[in-house]
Motif scaffolding. Structure first.
Motif, PDB file in Angstrom:
ATOM      1  N   TRP A 143      22.253  38.641  32.349  1.00 45.92           N
ATOM      2  CA  TRP A 143      22.188  39.001  33.758  1.00 45.92           C
ATOM      3  C   TRP A 143      21.011  38.339  34.440  1.00 45.92           C
ATOM      4  CZ3 TRP A 143      17.896  41.825  35.217  1.00 45.92           C
ATOM      5  CH2 TRP A 143      17.186  42.448  34.161  1.00 45.92           C
ATOM      6  N   ARG A 187      23.433  39.901  46.544  1.00 48.47           N
ATOM      7  CA  ARG A 187      22.269  40.492  45.880  1.00 48.47           C
ATOM      8  C   ARG A 187      22.714  41.257  44.619  1.00 48.47           C
ATOM      9  NH1 ARG A 187      19.831  44.531  49.315  1.00 48.47           N
ATOM     10  NH2 ARG A 187      20.172  46.011  47.625  1.00 48.47           N
ATOM     11  N   TYR A 188      23.827  41.984  44.732  1.00 48.17           N
ATOM     12  CA  TYR A 188      24.314  42.689  43.543  1.00 48.17           C
ATOM     13  C   TYR A 188      24.703  41.704  42.454  1.00 48.17           C
ATOM     14  CZ  TYR A 188      24.650  46.705  46.706  1.00 48.17           C
ATOM     15  OH  TYR A 188      24.389  47.680  47.599  1.00 48.17           O
ATOM     16  N   ASP A 239      21.550  40.732  40.788  1.00 47.56           N
ATOM     17  CA  ASP A 239      20.808  41.771  40.074  1.00 47.56           C
ATOM     18  C   ASP A 239      21.642  42.536  39.063  1.00 47.56           C
ATOM     19  OD1 ASP A 239      18.773  41.016  41.628  1.00 47.56           O
ATOM     20  OD2 ASP A 239      18.832  42.714  43.005  1.00 47.56           O
ATOM     21  N   GLY A 240      22.956  42.368  39.122  1.00 44.82           N
ATOM     22  CA  GLY A 240      23.788  43.233  38.304  1.00 44.82           C
ATOM     23  C   GLY A 240      23.997  42.725  36.888  1.00 44.82           C
ATOM     24  N   ASP A 241      24.393  43.623  35.992  1.00 47.94           N
ATOM     25  CA  ASP A 241      24.779  43.180  34.654  1.00 47.94           C
ATOM     26  C   ASP A 241      26.228  42.699  34.719  1.00 47.94           C
ATOM     27  OD1 ASP A 241      26.362  45.390  34.766  1.00 47.94           O
ATOM     28  OD2 ASP A 241      25.783  46.193  32.824  1.00 47.94           O
ATOM     29  N   ILE A 262      29.126  43.989  34.009  1.00 51.03           N
ATOM     30  CA  ILE A 262      30.118  44.875  34.622  1.00 51.03           C
ATOM     31  C   ILE A 262      29.988  44.867  36.134  1.00 51.03           C
ATOM     32  CG2 ILE A 262      30.798  47.300  34.844  1.00 51.03           C
ATOM     33  CD1 ILE A 262      31.687  46.116  32.238  1.00 51.03           C
ATOM     34  N   VAL A 263      28.762  45.052  36.607  1.00 51.71           N
ATOM     35  CA  VAL A 263      28.542  45.078  38.053  1.00 51.71           C
ATOM     36  C   VAL A 263      28.903  43.730  38.657  1.00 51.71           C
ATOM     37  CG1 VAL A 263      26.747  45.162  39.808  1.00 51.71           C
ATOM     38  CG2 VAL A 263      26.834  46.911  38.042  1.00 51.71           C
ATOM     39  N   THR A 279      31.494  43.286  41.582  1.00 45.79           N
ATOM     40  CA  THR A 279      31.081  42.691  42.843  1.00 45.79           C
ATOM     41  C   THR A 279      31.966  41.500  43.198  1.00 45.79           C
ATOM     42  OG1 THR A 279      28.848  43.292  42.181  1.00 45.79           O
ATOM     43  CG2 THR A 279      29.070  41.886  44.112  1.00 45.79           C
TER      44      THR A 279
END
Lengths: 220, 933
Positions: B213, B347-348, B351-353, B355-356, B360
């Motif tokens: 990530w 941004r997500y 910043d996300g792993d 899954i996110v 997204t």
């Protein structure tokens, strides 16, 4: 000794025949392999003298980790619950093989059902806001300027809910989830990894089929 | 340059064993490059030039003491420079034949002194070895990493010639840098650093050590470095550069400025390091590392513009989208709400792993990504970079999501450009190797969109994309029942064909597709029943049919049959591509026959009814034009009443249709019955009207058609009424040689068939001057046609007189030395015709036209022999010409020709011989007469 193993073999074959009739996607030979593998896992498990009918939570989770590369603690616990259909805190041989059938050969429909039940933490046939929040928490890096550490995740949950909640009841029913996944397959594991990576499946599959083939060969 | 250096690197590996440079052109240019570089070095980089090497460069020089001037101490044959290092050693020392040089400034001075032996010196210098006999105690293991001096130079040249400021670091460069620094760790105060280690020993297959990530953010790895003089440093190496992070507690946060590389960062933090690194040998080692970066960068820029490649791409690219300057993001005033939402999602993504990230990406797909505001929002908020970074990760779900977005937003030309600039093509091409079919298909589809401009297409080729795309085509397209996996294969093949279609607009890509074995695969897919497959396949084929080799393959691999079959498809686009493929292939006679054999002519004619679709109409008329070059096809076309439809298409059509329609009419009119038919359908008037078009391709065809029609007397009357002769004549002024010659041929037909054409010709002011002037054209086809026209015009005696006044005789005489048979033929005709006036026969003789004509008699071409014999016959009526002919031994070939079956030729040859004979007799009589007296 050889008599015992021969008897064992026969018993395994009978069991395999029985199970392969009830479980989809596996041939009798393959089931035999899986039974043998299950027995190996059982033997590895520290049963401390008790007669246990299946894999306990710890062994199951470590197996998920080592064989299928599933490492997310939040998910592996849920996977155990989903495998353990009769809720007796152990995964029996049949439950194990049934679970693997979805893991390795599952159709999209089967996988949708499986994932939904993994994500439905409280078993009320719906994935609620809170459940989503729980599953996604901590998956976003906290921005230093944000006061609420989960603000981003909360927002993301709203976005996902807006996208997947077709009947607008504020939670994801099975139908919502199914429709969304059929629309975009990427959403199958929207809330956490609970299926093995396709490379693991390739690998696993090829091992099973080779060993099954070898079995067949050795019989002749 | 980039390529030359890459090659150089390969070459040095070979030659390092022998330590000799082969004398190849490649090496020569490389030497020159290095020489040029060293000469400029001290002026461009004065500071670096003063660095003293710890070990001297040493080689056997051709210079002697007397070559050195001031600034040097000269004693006998030895020379030492005034310039010395801190310990008093001279920076340059010559003890013949060996020279020792210890700084770049001295090296460049020496080369300056060497004058014309510069290259010899550079070569000797490169072949020399690193010797350590001057300062044995300082030589150490560090040099083992430098095997050959040339490498260093090559890399230095690369480095300094090309700024590397905007370089994106890559894991390999970082790894090199770390490895080199690790060599200098430890050893107390002598080392650069106390210790240096990675925070994680695990290295991903892509060379990154940061968690997935964070890779999305561009982080490559994290380092813990203990300098000798300050506290421990926690450092993040990312693609943007290196910076300090928050250490063990807050490892991902940036707490310092970003430095372009690790060394610069360390220099700013540790004075000890800065001091130590300022030793040239270390510098060179660091430079090698930097140059690694530079080379990577280099390949990127050199892919952008190599002069050789720049202009060699295919002509079909003329309608190519232009590379426009970037649109700068507007000020934040009126941004739509989607902009802010997308910014948040980006941004997500960052910043996300995993899954996110996937969630997204799915959310992002819900935006209308075809809308420019959304596309620009993704770019402006840095989302494009994240999407491209995701392609290099190991997560196939992230890749799928990212490609799903990229394939859509790449419809925007600016996004395409940025994707190429960010080296996205490499990543996408790499995905074509994935075992996941969905990924392959998505990658190919994205390439199909991105490869809409030349640079992108070239990138696809350079990174091996063409071969990979071609291998995607391998599937069984026409099975009755398909397994799901086979269906997926077909989907993949479709996307592959789409991508090849885009790529095939570059000539080099066409060749690459062929080389990769793409043609038979395309041929197999052509049998598919699916329209979505057929359109890109036929599209690629028709694009590639501009190449001769493809046309041959299309014919020999039996694709004409399938192309003809799909002419009757219900899809306009497919019909258009099929027609246009036939258009391009039907230049070849066999192909034309095959189109007839497979009954393709009728569907082509029925396509003419789709007058609303101009592209389709252009392709169909083009195919009809080329097919009608075969007379058998014209007969077939008439059965389907093609002529009437074509004539009706002469008005109110775009030029690309008109060119083909008129071209077809020109071919149809080769059959006499059709000439009358064209008139009856009212085709003459629009044709003559088109003579005023500015389109040169159209004019060539129009003049040809008018010329063909003019051979019918009734047609000619109409043409004459419409002032056609004047219009055709004025086309001789057109700058295009093709138009000129085509117009001149048409003129021949017009003048021959018009009533009092002579009168008309005279009425055209300046017309004769124009004709005579064109005799100085350099184009043989133009010359031949003008000669033919002169022949027709000069049939009128008055016209001939005027032409003579304008100096037609010497102009024709000048052309007699040509070896072009067609020109020889018409030239001889023109000369024969022009002999009919006044003293022209004598003038031709004086202008030296006779001797070359005699030579032309020996041409193997029958028409040339015949015309030349007739011209000679005309010329032989002048006694002087007879003498010249006789001298050039004309009699023997003429006697041969008298035995010909062609009566006119017989007569001309005999007449000519007779003239010579008569002259001889007259001469003899005269001699006898004188003798008698």
């Amino acid at each position: 000794m050889s008599k015992i193993s021969a008897m064992n073999k026969r018993a395994t074959q009978a069991l395999a025949e029985n199970i392969s009739k009830q479980v989809e996607h596996f041939s009798k030979k393959e089931v035999e392999c899986l039974i043998r593998e299950f027995n190996v896992l059982m033997a590895e498990q520290n049963n401390s003298g008790r007669a246990v009918q299946g894999l306990d939570r710890g062994k199951f989770i470590s197996t998920l980790h080592s064989i299928f590369g599933l490492t997310d603690d939040r998910m592996t616990g849920r996977v155990f619950r989903t495998f353990d259909k009769d809720n007796d805190s152990v995964v029996s041989m049949k439950e194990w093989i049934e679970g693997l059938s979805v893991f390795l050969r599952g159709t999209l429909d089967e996988k949708i059902k499986y994932c939904f039940s993994v994500y439905d933490l409280n078993g009320d046939n719906a994935i609620s806001r809170e459940e989503m929040l729980h599953m996604l928490k901590g998956r976003l890096i906290r921005q230093p300027n944000e006061e609420d550490p989960d603000e981003g995740i909360k927002d993301l949950v709203e976005i996902i809910l807006k996208k997947m909640d077709y009947d607008h009841d504020g939670k994801l029913s099975f139908e919502d989830f199914e429709k969304a996944v059929k629309d975009e397959h990427l959403l199958l594991e929207a809330f956490g990894t609970c299926l093995p990576d396709f490379r693991v499946i390739f690998f696993h599959d090829s091992i099973h089929s080779t060993s099954a083939r070898l079995e067949t060969c050795s019989e002749y | 340059m980039g390529i030359s250096l890459t090659r150089a690197a390969q070459w040095t590996m070979v030659s390092s064993s022998t330590a000799k440079l082969a004398s190849t052109p490649m090496n020569e240019s490389l030497l020159k490059e290095i020489l040029h570089f060293v000469e400029r070095f001290s002026s461009q980089h004065p500071q670096e030039a003063e660095h003293v090497f710890e070990e001297p460069l040493q080689w056997n020089t051709t210079l002697v003491a007397s070559d050195f001037k001031t600034d040097y101490d000269i004693s006998d044959s030895d020379v030492q420079s005034h310039e010395r290092d801190s310990e008093g050693h001279p920076l340059l020392q010559l003890s013949p034949p060996t020279v020792y040089v210890r700084s770049f400034s001295q090296l460049s001075k020496l080369l300056h002194l060497a004058d014309d032996k510069k290259l010899v010196e550079v070569r000797a210098c490169l072949e020399g070895k690193f010797e350590s006999n001057l300062h044995p105690k300082q030589s150490n293991h560090q040099h083992s990493s430098i095997t050959h001096r040339l490498n260093v130079f090559v890399l230095l040249v690369t480095l300094y010639n090309h700024p590397i400021i905007q370089v994106r670091l890559n894991p390999k460069a970082v790894k090199n840098e770390v490895e080199i620094l690790q060599v200098f760790c430890g050893g107390g105060d002598k080392g650069l650093l106390k210790s240096l280690r990675y925070t994680s020993d695990f290295e991903f297959s892509n060379g990154y050590r940061a968690p997935l990530w964070r890779q999305v953010q561009g982080d490559i790895c994290y380092l813990v470095i203990e300098p000798c003089d300050t506290e421990t440093l926690y450092i993040t190496c990312s693609t943007a550069g290196s910076f300090l992070n928050g250490g063990e507690e807050n490892g991902y946060e940036r707490t310092s400025d970003t430095y372009e590389d690790l060394v610069t960062l360390l220099k700013s933090r540790s004075p000890h390091f800065a001091e130590k690194i300022n030793q040239v040998e270390v510098l060179i080692v660091c430079l090698i590392k930097k140059a690694e970066v530079a080379l990577v960068y280099f390949r990127k820029t050199s892919a952008g513009a190599l002069p050789g490649e720049l202009f060699s791409e295919s002509s079909t690219e003329s309608e190519e989208e232009e590379e426009q300057p970037y649109r700068h993001p507007e000020t934040n005033t009126d941004l739509p709400s989607e902009y802010w939402q997308i910014q948040k999602l980006v941004r997500y993504l960052k910043d996300g792993d995993q899954i996110v990230t996937v969630d997204t990406l799915c959310a992002m797909m819900d935006f209308n990504l075809m809308q420019e505001s959304c596309q620009m929002a993704i770019q402006d908020t840095g989302g494009l970079k994240v999407l491209l970074n995701l392609l290099d990760t190991d997560e196939h779900k992230c890749k799928i999501g990212s490609l799903k977005i990229l394939r859509t937003i790449s419809h925007n030309s600016q996004i395409r450009r940025v994707i190429v600039d960010m080296r996205g093509v490499q990543s996408i091409v790499k995905i074509l190797d994935s075992p996941v079919k969905e990924l392959k298909a998505l990658a190919a589809e994205t390439i199909a969109n991105v490869a809409k401009f030349r640079r992108a297409r070239r990138n696809v080729r350079l990174y091996g994309g063409i071969n990979k795309l071609v291998s995607l085509l391998d599937c069984l397209p026409n099975l009755a029942s398909l397994t799901p996996s086979q269906e997926e294969d077909i989907e993949v093949a479709c996307c592959g064909a789409l991508a090849l279609w885009s790529c095939s607009r570059s000539t080099k890509n066409k060749k690459a597709i062929r080389k990769a074995g793409g043609i038979p695969l395309l041929g197999r897919l052509l049998k598919s029943p699916l329209q979505k497959m057929l359109i890109p396949v036929v599209g690629t084929l028709q694009e590639c049919a501009s190449e001769e080799s493809y046309r041959t393959d299309i014919q020999t691999l039996g694709m004409i049959k399938d192309l003809v079959r799909n002419l009757s498809s219900d899809n306009d686009e497919l019909q258009m591509h099929c027609a246009s493929a036939i258009f391009k292939c039907a230049e070849d006679k066999q192909t034309r026959d095959l189109v007839r054999k497979y009954k393709g002519l009728q569907p082509l004619v029925s396509l003419l009814h789709k007058a609303g679709n101009k592209q389709l109409l252009a392709a169909a008329t083009g195919a009809i034009w080329k097919c009608s070059i075969s007379q058998e096809n014209v007969t077939k076309f008439q059965e389907y009443k093609a002529l009437e439809i074509l004539v009706n298409l002469l008005t109110d059509q775009p030029e690309e249709v008109l060119v083909n329609v008129v071209g077809a009419l020109g071919e149809f009119a080769q059959i006499p019955a059709n000439k009358a038919a064209i008139r009856e359908f009212g085709g003459i008037k629009p044709l003559v009207k088109l003579l005023t078009s500015p389109n040169q391709a159209l004019l060539v065809n129009v003049t040809k058609a008018v010329g063909a029609c003019a051979t019918n007397k009734d047609n000619m009357v109409i043409i004459d009424q419409l002032d056609g002769i004047r219009l055709v004549w004025s086309l001789l002024k057109n700058p295009s040689a093709d138009v000129q010659s085509s117009a001149a041929w048409a003129l021949c037909a017009c003048i021959e068939n018009a009533e009092d054409a002579g009168e008309t010709a005279r009425s055209l002011i300046g017309g004769f001057q124009l004709i005579v002037k064109l005799l100085s054209s350099t184009n043989n086809e133009v010359l031949a046609s003008i000669c033919a026209a002169i022949c027709k015009i000069a049939k009128d005696e008055e016209n001939l007189a005027i032409l003579t006044d304008f100096g037609v005789v010497p102009s024709l005489a000048k052309l007699t030395n040509t070896t072009h048979d067609r020109l020889r033929h018409h030239l001889a005709d023109a000369i024969a015709q022009c002999c009919m006036w006044g003293s022209n026969r004598a003038s031709f003789g004086e202008a030296g036209a006779v001797a070359p004509l005699v030579r032309n008699l020996k041409s193997k071409e029958g028409s040339v022999q015949r015309s030349t014999a007739m011209a000679l016959y005309q010329l032989s009526r002048n006694p002087n010409n007879c003498i010249t002919m006789h001298e050039k031994e004309v009699v023997q070939p003429l006697i041969h020709m008298m035995g010909s079956d062609d009566e006119e030729l017989q007569e001309a040859a005999a007449g000519c011989v007779r003239s010579i004979r008569l002259l001889y007799m007259a001469n003899r009589n005269a001699e006898l007469f004188t003798f008698r007296n």
